[in-house]
Every structure is written in structure tokens, then in C-alpha cells.
Design a protein around this motif. Structure first.
Motif, PDB file in Angstrom:
ATOM      1  N   ILE A  23       0.859  -1.182   0.000  1.00 18.11           N
ATOM      2  CA  ILE A  23       0.000   0.000   0.000  1.00 18.11           C
ATOM      3  C   ILE A  23       0.896   1.233   0.000  1.00 18.11           C
ATOM      4  O   ILE A  23       1.893   1.276   0.724  1.00 18.11           O
ATOM      5  N   LEU A  25       1.246   5.771  -1.127  1.00 14.87           N
ATOM      6  CA  LEU A  25       0.775   7.069  -1.595  1.00 14.87           C
ATOM      7  C   LEU A  25       1.662   7.478  -2.768  1.00 14.87           C
ATOM      8  O   LEU A  25       2.784   6.972  -2.912  1.00 14.87           O
ATOM      9  N   LYS A  66      -9.040   6.741   1.177  1.00 10.81           N
ATOM     10  CA  LYS A  66      -8.251   7.955   1.358  1.00 10.81           C
ATOM     11  C   LYS A  66      -7.808   8.050   2.820  1.00 10.81           C
ATOM     12  O   LYS A  66      -8.459   7.524   3.710  1.00 10.81           O
ATOM     13  N   THR A  67      -6.694   8.758   3.023  1.00 10.19           N
ATOM     14  CA  THR A  67      -6.197   8.957   4.378  1.00 10.19           C
ATOM     15  C   THR A  67      -7.004  10.053   5.060  1.00 10.19           C
ATOM     16  O   THR A  67      -7.819  10.726   4.435  1.00 10.19           O
ATOM     17  N   GLN A  71      -5.567  12.105   1.231  1.00  9.18           N
ATOM     18  CA  GLN A  71      -4.657  11.627   0.194  1.00  9.18           C
ATOM     19  C   GLN A  71      -5.101  10.235  -0.234  1.00  9.18           C
ATOM     20  O   GLN A  71      -5.420   9.393   0.602  1.00  9.18           O
ATOM     21  N   ARG A  73      -4.924   6.534  -1.289  1.00 12.17           N
ATOM     22  CA  ARG A  73      -4.020   5.400  -1.089  1.00 12.17           C
ATOM     23  C   ARG A  73      -4.236   4.401  -2.207  1.00 12.17           C
ATOM     24  O   ARG A  73      -5.353   4.255  -2.719  1.00 12.17           O
ATOM     25  N   TYR A  74      -3.174   3.703  -2.560  1.00 11.47           N
ATOM     26  CA  TYR A  74      -3.209   2.711  -3.629  1.00 11.47           C
ATOM     27  C   TYR A  74      -2.620   1.416  -3.118  1.00 11.47           C
ATOM     28  O   TYR A  74      -1.866   1.400  -2.158  1.00 11.47           O
ATOM     29  N   GLU A  75      -2.946   0.334  -3.814  1.00 12.59           N
ATOM     30  CA  GLU A  75      -2.385  -0.966  -3.488  1.00 12.59           C
ATOM     31  C   GLU A  75      -1.977  -1.655  -4.772  1.00 12.59           C
ATOM     32  O   GLU A  75      -2.702  -1.620  -5.762  1.00 12.59           O
TER      33      GLU A  75
END
Length: 79
Positions: A23, A25, A66-67, A71, A73-75
Motif C-alpha cells: 500500500i 501514496l 483515502k487517508t 490523500q 491510497r493505492y495498493e
């Protein structure tokens, strides 16, 4: 002068170095000093372009939650 399309290409290439199920950013794809030198407006544009690229290609990167600071988040997933 920062070319956002070049930054997008660099970010996409850098995802090859991530491990499966990692995971991240977008800022994690750049060295700290490089990220800090990118103007905020270009960071925002880069985020939008990266998300569009991920959604359009349907590759091995997936947008997740999102955080708390909004922001994305991606995986990196296995395909």
C-alpha cells in the motif's frame, strides 16, 4: 519548471519496484527531496492524473481508501 506528464511517467515506472499487496501514496514513489520540490499545484494535478491512469488502465494498481488528510491510497495487486 516541472513537467507533470514526465512526473506521471516516473511514478508509473516506479510502481514496478513495489511488492505485491504493498500500500502506498504517490509521494512514496519519489525521493523526499524530489517530492518537496514539486509545487503543490503540480502535486495535486499529478494525483488526479495518476488516479485517472489507474482507473483507465485497470492494471495491477488499485485505488483504495483515502487517508485522514484526504490523500488517495493505492495498493499493488496481483493480476
Amino acid at each position: 519548471m516541472v513537467d507533470v506528464n514526465q512526473l506521471l511517467d516516473e511514478a508509473i515506472k516506479e510502481t514496478d519496484n513495489l511488492q505485491e499487496n504493498e500500500i502506498f501514496l504517490i509521494r512514496d514513489l519519489f525521493k523526499g527531496y524530489v517530492w518537496n520540490r514539486i509545487p503543490v499545484k503540480d502535486r495535486l494535478l499529478l494525483g488526479t492524473l495518476f488516479l485517472n491512469q489507474v482507473n483507465r488502465t485497470g492494471g495491477n494498481i488499485q485505488a483504495i481508501e483515502k487517508t485522514s488528510s484526504n490523500q488517495q491510497r493505492y495498493e499493488k495487486i496481483c493480476k
